[in-house]
Design an enzyme around this catalytic site. Sequence first.
Site, PDB file in Angstrom:
ATOM      1  N   SER A 182       0.571  -1.233   0.800  1.00 18.82           N
ATOM      2  CA  SER A 182       0.505   0.171   0.197  1.00 18.82           C
ATOM      3  C   SER A 182       0.997   1.400   0.132  1.00 18.82           C
ATOM      4  O   SER A 182       0.060   2.531  -0.168  1.00 18.82           O
ATOM      5  CB  SER A 182      -0.937  -0.161   1.410  1.00 18.82           C
ATOM      6  OG  SER A 182      -0.178  -0.284   2.397  1.00 18.82           O
ATOM      7  N   LYS A 240      -6.131   5.327   8.177  1.00 18.44           N
ATOM      8  CA  LYS A 240      -4.940   5.926   7.260  1.00 18.44           C
ATOM      9  C   LYS A 240      -5.227   7.834   7.100  1.00 18.44           C
ATOM     10  O   LYS A 240      -3.670   8.707   7.446  1.00 18.44           O
ATOM     11  CB  LYS A 240      -4.497   5.411   5.602  1.00 18.44           C
ATOM     12  CG  LYS A 240      -3.731   4.296   6.018  1.00 18.44           C
ATOM     13  CD  LYS A 240      -3.516   3.721   5.117  1.00 18.44           C
ATOM     14  CE  LYS A 240      -3.388   2.138   5.113  1.00 18.44           C
ATOM     15  NZ  LYS A 240      -2.359   2.020   3.744  1.00 18.44           N
TER      16      LYS A 240
END
Length: 336
Positions: free
Chosen positions: A234, A279
């Site tokens: 990611s 996030k």
Amino acid sequence: MRKNKWIRTITIGMMLAIVLTFLKLPFYVTQPGMATELKPMVEVENGFHEQGTFRLTTVRIGRANLYTYLWAQTQKYYEVFPIEDVKYEGETDEQYIKRQIHMMEASQQSAIKVAYEKANKPIRLKYKGIVVMQVLENMPAFNILKMGDRIYEVDGQEIHTADEFIEIVKQKKAGEMLTLSIERDGHELTKTIEVVPFPDQRDQVGIGVSLITDRELETSPNIILNTKDIGGPSAGLMMTLEIYNQLTEEDITKGYKIAGTGTINEEGKVGPIGGIAQKIVAADKAGVDIFFAPNENGAKNSNYEEAVQTAKDIDTNMKIVPVDSFEDAIQYLKTQ
């Protein structure tokens, strides 16, 4: 007498608390992680300096015990996942970590390739075969191939990429055999495996493995990456941006704190990831100015849409920017 009873009760309670702490449940708990600067992890030889920062964002994950499981139910940006949603069936903790590392390494290679090509810097790829990432139970490769096996020939034909392997298998009919030349723990082995239909896709055949392409990159200038504590793909987009910025004289950070997430492929396309809301929370706590989120070509319920909703929910001033490609991110930064 009463004193002894209280001592026994306290002792039993403490023992029970210890047992419940170490007793693992079949779940994983995730929570917001950190927004970590990439510059200390990326060193381009004689690279240019930057005024701002690029940051990768992480999600903390751990096996649940009773306490963390119950605590996660009360916290908005904590999530609980059944163990089968995180690890492959029969996968050990060691195999899971190894798989995450392989995925990160593949992501790094794509990041380097995209960044160097965009910066017009020399890069050469040397292919080293394909690596087995997973072997499915109830399929022919199970108990024949192992995670980490490196396949370099199929039916006597040298192969370089996972796509080449897939194309060869597609030409096979159910019941036919594949002869694989592999390397395992420094030893060369030959394995013969039957091709069969997939249980849930009877019109497609295979042997039951997932694979990644293993390759070596030769670059000029040289680059050193220190990401040994990070797994998964990611960070691909942000890694690409950091490498590119060190390769080029123009500082596209322009003094901003820039974070984001998303996978990157060799063509520079940005792919979706999990844990986008967590996030966003991590980036906000780090005082990030700009956050790049995978747009998924405008799909409903995309990473970008979830990121925007989370940003509103936590009332952040951070700018959420949709991206479908590395080029999208570059163009946005150059206009700031």
